[in-house]
Design a protein around this motif. Sequence first.
Motif, PDB file in Angstrom:
ATOM      1  N   UNK A 185      48.467 -16.473  17.355  1.00  0.00           N
ATOM      2  CA  UNK A 185      47.140 -15.958  16.998  1.00  0.00           C
ATOM      3  C   UNK A 185      46.683 -16.452  15.640  1.00  0.00           C
ATOM      4  N   UNK A 186      47.628 -16.543  14.669  1.00  0.00           N
ATOM      5  CA  UNK A 186      47.263 -17.029  13.336  1.00  0.00           C
ATOM      6  C   UNK A 186      46.853 -18.497  13.384  1.00  0.00           C
ATOM      7  N   UNK A 187      47.567 -19.310  14.163  1.00  0.00           N
ATOM      8  CA  UNK A 187      47.204 -20.720  14.269  1.00  0.00           C
ATOM      9  C   UNK A 187      45.855 -20.898  14.967  1.00  0.00           C
ATOM     10  N   UNK A 188      45.630 -20.100  15.982  1.00  0.00           N
ATOM     11  CA  UNK A 188      44.326 -20.163  16.654  1.00  0.00           C
ATOM     12  C   UNK A 188      43.209 -19.772  15.690  1.00  0.00           C
ATOM     13  N   UNK A 189      43.509 -18.756  14.877  1.00  0.00           N
ATOM     14  CA  UNK A 189      42.526 -18.322  13.882  1.00  0.00           C
ATOM     15  C   UNK A 189      42.208 -19.430  12.891  1.00  0.00           C
ATOM     16  N   UNK A 190      43.257 -20.178  12.466  1.00  0.00           N
ATOM     17  CA  UNK A 190      43.030 -21.275  11.516  1.00  0.00           C
ATOM     18  C   UNK A 190      42.175 -22.373  12.168  1.00  0.00           C
ATOM     19  N   UNK A 191      42.463 -22.661  13.411  1.00  0.00           N
ATOM     20  CA  UNK A 191      41.672 -23.686  14.091  1.00  0.00           C
ATOM     21  C   UNK A 191      40.218 -23.254  14.235  1.00  0.00           C
TER      22      UNK A 191
END
Length: 590
Positions: free
Chosen positions: A244-250
């Motif tokens: 979820x954090x990586x998706x948020x960064x993207x």
Amino acid sequence: MTITSNLSRQVALFLLVTGCLSVSVLTLLLMLLPNYPVSLVWKLSPGGAIGVALASSTLSAVLLGDRLGRLILPILLSLYGLGSALYQLVSPAWGQTLPAEPFLMPVAPSLILVLMAFCCWYGNRRRPGRFLWRVGGLLGIAFGLAAVVGSTDLGAGGALEKVGEQATPLGAISAIALGSAFLLVGTGSGGMDKLRLSQTVMMLGLGALIVTMSLAYQATHDQETTRRALADQWLNDYSRALQGALTNRAQMLERLVDSWARLDIRLGNEDLVRDARILFSDHPDFRALLKINKRARENWRFSDDPDLTLWLENQLLTDAGLRWVRLFPERSEIRSWLVPDTDSPERLLVITRPADSTQYYLVALLDLGVLVDRELLPDHDELGLRLIGPQGEMDVFNQSTSGGRAIMATRSFDLGNNSATLTLAATGQPGRMGILPAAILLFGSVLAYIAMASRAWMEDKASEAKEGALEIQRLRSLMDRNPAPVFVIDREGRFTRLNPATAEILGMSRNRLTGMDFRELINETTVPAEDLANLENAFSQALNGLAPSGITMTFQNFGKDPRRFSLLFIPVMVMGNLEGVFGLAREQPA
């Protein structure tokens, strides 16, 4: 080869050697059963399992008196020990790694195995042999104790820690057990060629060890299964949070590139730098940005560390990077991920573009380690996180204790439909001995020793009783079938046992004579006075334990013709007490 005749020592030898052999065999079996997890504390290394199996098998051949085993097994053990030691000494300079390296042992235990192999071949009948057996035993015990201490905080940072790295905890215990067995053989006295334990006793001990090991390993299996289930649940939650954090960064980059696309004509370099600094300030895991514009002569780049900008551009110039950027517009996705560098698997590249344009892209360098440290710190003190990407792996946190950690659970997820796959592994300490498994092992070993020793003692006593009964039967046969008169008289002069020849001479049945005082039949009416005095004197000397002396006497019974006999009295000693005399008579020819 001489082995102690003491039953207790023999039982201890059998259990020590059989226990080591059982542990090594179980470790080899567990290598074939990866879905049966047990704590690593309860397993030998592959090389340790082979070494312990060979050493215990060789010592078993010695204890059981197997001539063929004593000839072949020491050769195999010495070849394995020398091969392992030679490889470990030469491989650093050689620079090559053999596929069989995990099945070889470190230098120190390998050399101890060579010494033990020579001891088993040479034997211990001579003084140098006994000395070498003791040296081998002491070296095994010393190495095991040093490895145990070196694996704890007491040996951290010193020479003991290096020794501890050469053996697993169970390997150290096996070294102590084998060393103790060699010491028992080297210090025991007796002169037996092999163990005198019966097959029943050895099967009893082997069965007790198998039951004990099975229960102990099942207990540690249950503990390890519970431990891994908790790690799996924790990692599942953590991987969802990280994804979820990586998706948020993207998504942040997508919004940023969309805003830049709408304001492209009015944006200057100062505006781009301002937006980038705000992004980096709010999310320090962003380390570098690269804006690729097909219509511009030069790409725009930004980073607080120029080396990271250079690193980013170099990754995009590799074959994998060029292919990644070139194929990106052909896909329907508006973002894609890449893990480009083997040496830095924590560095991720993400590329994105405006939703309605393919004229320029924004590539960002994301540091997964910084993201974890600032926003996804673990809530578990014992577990660590290992990142396993397509280009390498690294420990993201709990790095100080990453050496020797075991993988408890794994979770994989794709960063996108056409992107790299990340695998997260929950790592933990190899495990502990565990109170319940250790208690089962200790209690079972003690019970096995007691059961074997008791059974061996009972068999020994039964054998002694049987031998005593046979000896009594031999004596009875010697007395009853002797054609000459043989009898036993107690201290009061009463017949306690006599043979038929004695009864025939005295003219009465054996039943009537038993318990009768010999003086009732051998007196002044049947024996001359002088002979009677010599008889009484010889009987008195025998009762005093003096050396037997023979006499000659004439006996005439109930009107029969006189008969001349030579008579000898021998003291009867039972457990140091004189209980009577043997009488041996022989009739002299007329």
